[in-house]
Scaffold this active site. Structure first.
Site: not given
Ligand SMILES: Nc1ncnc2c1ncn2[C@@H]1O[C@H](COP(=O)(O)OS(=O)(=O)O)[C@@H](OP(=O)(O)O)[C@H]1O
Length: 970
Positions: A705-706, A925-926
């Site tokens: 998640k980075t 990019g949620r």
């Protein structure tokens, strides 16, 4: 004389050794030219074999050719001028001459009959040597095979002296632990060394490693390092390589150390340094001891009446000088000090006063037990005492088990070449030796590995030996080697199965048991580095469950050899006993017999039994024929072990041995795959079509998640970079180094990358964001890809945690749907398992400094690049340019032309047309609600210590501090 040759009037001319000819010319010689001899009227005799006077022969002008004693060599023809004399080296001419010489001689003499008889004798000997039995001829001229004559009480059968020839077993029981000390099991040993390279320091480290004892080394500088880290129970014993350094400590440090030792019941071991100067009766500061330095000693023995000996047995006297003048000896002033080892001055008579060489301070004066050595660890007996001392000083927390399992494999049964195989006598000797060994080692049986293809391929009496081995099938354990002794890594699975099947059929035909579950690959090929078809075929044909190899992780240093389990086949470390296929005769032993005897009598072989609770030794058929060196070696070493140690030796079959091994060393079950290209031996037993170029050059290791997918996509756009093929289970991530995939082996991993010949891309890489926080991952990556560069991306850890939570909700994770983010991140250790697991997945990867430090324990910082994930998001071109430089990738790729900000996505995307871009999917990019203020605050506090450490670390590594980190720290 003319240049061409010789012009002679009346003379006698001898030309000897022209080409391959002895030529005598008697008479009138005309002219000799290069081609030969031009003769007027002459008498010519030709002796021996003519060479190339000219290509045809010797050109004669006129005359006859005669033999040595006027026999006609050539048909009694008068050669005419200009005619060529045929070359006498032609085979028919030799034959003609020989037969004439032997049988056709008109002037046969007694000399000729003697020569004839000698000729016949030589032919018979040659026949016996080549066709019949050189073994029997050799046995006439060779000495009897050596026998083990070692008698306990006097080393190597020398003079038996000293008080303890029949010492009793004297195991010490460690003093009871006081419960309030809360001493840890399996503590470390703290070793203070003079320098990084000092000899005794290295010896200490090597023994500790060989015995799998954890330790920490501190190099002594001016002050005493490491004392601040002396946490409770961490250490079981402290060792000073130079005991004088302990005595010289300044009072403050000495007090600090002594207090630690007393408070946590930690004992100390010290070695007296080798001194050039001779001191007699120097008092040791603060201790009731006087020392005498630079002593030459002999006749060393042990005082069996002491509480320290457990492993070591007082086996008698080691007659003779041991370390020349390197000893320091102790005179004891206080009865609570006990001599452990003593010896006599070597320059004086035996009756001179005995000197104490190793002493035990029982700690009754100042609360600190100490063992002091008057010499270093070069002397083999000190290596035993060292282990006893560690166990004693640590109150038994550094364990010293006495059980030892030994198994001796005999590889290459039926394989060896003629002349070095076993005869029936050798087989009898093997059986007798086995019986003697069984008396000393319960269960002893030799374990025979056969290759049926070579059965009955020796000299007649060796073939009888083969048959006799099979007559005694039930007296041994058996395992299948390989039918034709071929190296498995060169064969396909089908070929391997055929080979194994043939050997199995041979076994069945000859009643050899086929259910040992054990096998060995010729030259250890295919075991490590792993050749998967070997494992598959072994399981299929032989149901193999155990093998052994000397190649894991490397052949040398031997003390580091370990076991592992791959696809349920247990691989045991195999030890070498100093005998190889070519060591057949004792007098030809490399370096001389003394080298082998030293290895047995306290040296390498002896130590390997002492240090390894489970040993499997490799020998070969040839070590049991001729001088039967293996029988000599093992009988001798077993006697020596029984004499000088209290070890309980026993032998069990391989399957039980392996179960014991992994029961005792469960941590070793997991393999660590090394890089085959880093070991030239491994390269020789690795399939030719495999190449380290099929392994990645760099890894994107996360954390999750980075922005790692964006980074992966941007990298894959580069023409010189190639990403791994996708995985059906984990998509773009291979996830090899963490989790279960690792057990599939490197062949599995390499399938994710193109074979070098089929790819022009120079830079293979893979991205698995799960690597970052995995405990074992850095070690595994280092072992396989030591030169790999590593790319890490970091964003605010709070943001990362929140993104992960939403990622899990988007994947309909039950727990994430059921529990709020707040509930998850604040969950206690008593929360349901699923919640704790989700909490950890949210929080743990964001402890960046801790994980990066772990990677830095295995890789230099120059191989690691840390990317600010926020910068990757806002200015990917800058980041990608920087990354290209770090990776050293050519040609330089201009990302400005290939990345464009996509307003709809809100991120940079790949340019695929003038006004078209290709962005990452919906999963990246949620859009989700902003984090609660309370959670922001909670996480800020939670991560504070980790963020402080991160700031320090980044500054140390010369990175700018990201703005999100500065904000987090405000
Ligand atoms: N160019 C571009 N396009 C799309 N997304 C981008 C980009 N750059 C960075 N990001 C951020 O990447 C976040 C997903 O990170 P990862 O790819 O590492 O996630 S994963 O671990 O592989 O699931 C993702 O997190 P979320 O916003 O939570 O979805 C994005 O914020």
């Amino acid at each position: 004389m003319k240049r061409e040759g010789v012009s002679v009037g009346q003379m006698k001319l001898s030309v000897v050794g022209v080409g391959q000819m002895k030529l005598s010319v008697v008479g009138v010689v005309g002219q000799m030219n290069r081609e030969g001899v031009s003769v007027g009227q002459m008498k010519l005799s030709v002796v021996g074999v003519a060479g190339q006077m000219n290509r045809e022969g010797v050109e004669l002008l006129d005359g006859n050719v005669w033999g040595e004693d006027n026999q006609n060599l050539l048909p009694t023809t008068s050669y005419q001028p200009g005619q060529n004399l045929p070359l006498v080296c032609r085979p028919w001419r030799l034959w003609h001459r020989a037969t004439r010489f032997i049988i056709g001689s008109r002037k046969a003499s007694w000399r000729r009959y003697i020569l004839l008889a000698a000729f016949v004798v030589i032919i018979i000997i040659l026949y016996l040597l080549i066709e019949s039995s050189p073994r029997s001829i050799m046995s006439l001229v060779r000495n009897h095979p050596p026998e083990s004559v070692f008698r306990c009480g006097g080393d190597g059968g020398g003079k038996v002296r000293g008080p303890t020839g029949n010492a009793t077993f004297h195991p010490h029981l460690p003093p009871p632990r006081s419960p309030e000390n809360k001493l840890r099991d399996d503590p470390k040993v703290l070793v203070f060394t003079e320098t990084q390279y000092s000899k005794t320091g290295k010896d200490i480290a090597n023994i500790l490693v060989a015995n799998r004892i954890n330790y920490k080394t501190e190099v002594l500088g001016r002050s005493l390092p490491g004392l601040t880290n002396l946490s409770r129970g961490k250490y079981g014993a402290v060792i000073f390589e130079n005991f004088e350094r302990y005595l010289q400590l300044d009072p403050w440090n000495r007090e600090l150390l002594d207090k630690y030792l007393k408070d946590y019941s930690v004992g100390m071991m010290g070695f007296m340094p080798v001194r050039e100067d001779t001191r007699v009766g120097t008092k040791l500061k603060g201790l009731p001891l006087y020392i005498h330095t630079n002593m030459a000693l002999k006749n060393v023995s042990l005082n069996s009446d002491n509480p320290m000996l457990h492993l070591t047995r007082a086996g008698g006297t080691i007659v003779g000088p041991v370390l020349n003048s390197d000893w320091t000896t102790f005179t004891i002033e206080d009865p609570t000090y006990i001599p452990i080892e003593w010896a006599y001055p070597s320059l004086t008579d035996f009756s001179e006063e005995r000197q104490n060489t190793v002493v035990l301070d029982q700690g009754q004066l100042d609360g600190i037990p100490r063992v002091l050595f008057g010499a270093n660890l070069e002397f083999w007996l000190h290596r035993l005492l060292f282990l006893d001392a560690l166990s004693y000083l640590s109150l038994g927390r550094i364990p010293l088990a006495l059980d030892r399992y030994i198994l001796v494999d005999i590889d290459d049964i039926f394989v060896a070449r003629k002349g070095i195989r076993m005869t029936t006598d050798d087989v009898m000797a093997l059986l007798e030796s086995q019986r003697r060994l069984q008396e000393m080692v319960p269960g002893w049986r030799f374990n025979l590995g056969f290759s049926g293809k070579y059965y009955q391929r020796g000299y007649p009496e060796e073939n009888d030996g083969d048959k006799m081995l099979l007559d005694h099938v039930e007296d041994f354990w058996w395992f299948g080697h390989m039918w034709g002794h071929t190296q498995p890594h060169e064969l396909t699975q089908d070929e391997l199965e055929i080979q194994m099947q043939l050997n199995k059929e041979f076994a069945i035909k000859h009643d050899i048991p086929t259910d040992s579950g054990y096998s060995i690959a010729p030259h250890h090929s295919g075991v490590y580095p792993v050749h998967e078809p070997l494992y598959t075929a072994w399981k299929k044909v032989w149901n193999v469950r155990v093998t052994s190899s000397e190649e894991y992780p490397h052949l040398y240093p031997a003390r580091l050899r370990r076991g592992f389990i791959h696809r349920n086949i247990m691989v045991l470390p195999r030890l070498t006993c100093g005998l190889f296929t070519h060591t057949v005769f004792i007098d030809k032993y490399p370096g001389g017999r003394k080298v082998l005897d030293d290895s047995i009598h306290g040296g390498e072989l002896f130590q390997s039994i002492v240090y390894n609770p489970i040993s499997i030794y490799m020998t070969h058929l040839s070590n049991y024929g001729n001088d039967r060196l293996a029988l000599y070696t093992f009988e001798s070493v077993v006697k020596f072990v029984k004499c000088w140690t209290n070890l309980k030796l026993q032998t069990v079959p391989p399957l039980q041995l392996a179960e014991q091994y992994f029961h005792r060393f469960p941590d070793e079950a997991d393999p660590i795959w090394g890089n085959p290209c880093a070991d030239h031996r491994h390269m020789q037993i690795w399939a030719k079509e495999k190449s380290c170029d099929q392994l990645p050059k760099f890894l994107v290791i996360g954390p999750q998640k980075t922005g790692t997918t964006a980074l992966y996509t941007f990298l894959a756009m580069h023409p010189a970079i190639l990403a791994n093929y996708p995985s059906p289970e984990t998509f773009e991530e291979v996830q090899f180094f963490n989790g279960k995939n690792y057990y599939k082996g490197i062949d599995w991993y390499m399938k994710f990358f193109p074979v070098p010949a089929n790819s022009s891309a120079k830079f293979l890489f893979e991205k698995s964001a799960t690597y970052f926080e995995g405990d074992v991952v850095p070690r595994r990556v280092r072992a396989l890809l030591p030169a790999a560069k590593l790319v890490i991306t970091i964003i605010s850890p709070s943001k990362r945690a929140y993104s992960w939570y939403h990622h899990m909700r988007a994947h309909s994770d039950h727990t994430a749907l059921l529990y709020t983010f707040h509930q998850v991140i604040t969950a206690s250790d008593t929360a349901p398992r699923a919640v704790r697991s989700l909490r950890n997945k949210c929080l743990v990867p964001g402890m960046y400094a801790r994980h990066i430090e772990r990677w830095l324990n295995h890789f230099p910082s120059s191989q690691i690049n840390i990317i600010d994930g926020e910068e990757l998001r806002s200015d990917p071109v800058y980041v990608m340019n920087d990354l290209q430089r770090f990776l050293g990738i050519q040609p330089f790729y201009n990302y400005t032309e290939h990345l464009r900000f996509d307003k709809r996505k809100g991120f940079f995307c790949q340019v695929v047309g003038e006004d078209r871009t290709k962005c990452l999917g919906r999963g990246k990019g949620r859009i989700y609600p902003a984090m609660n203020e309370s959670d922001v605050k909670y996480l800020k506090e939670f991560y504070q210590p980790y963020n402080i450490a991160l700031e320090k670390l980044l500054t140390k590594l010369d990175y700018p501090v990201p703005s999100w980190l500065e904000e987090n720290l405000q």
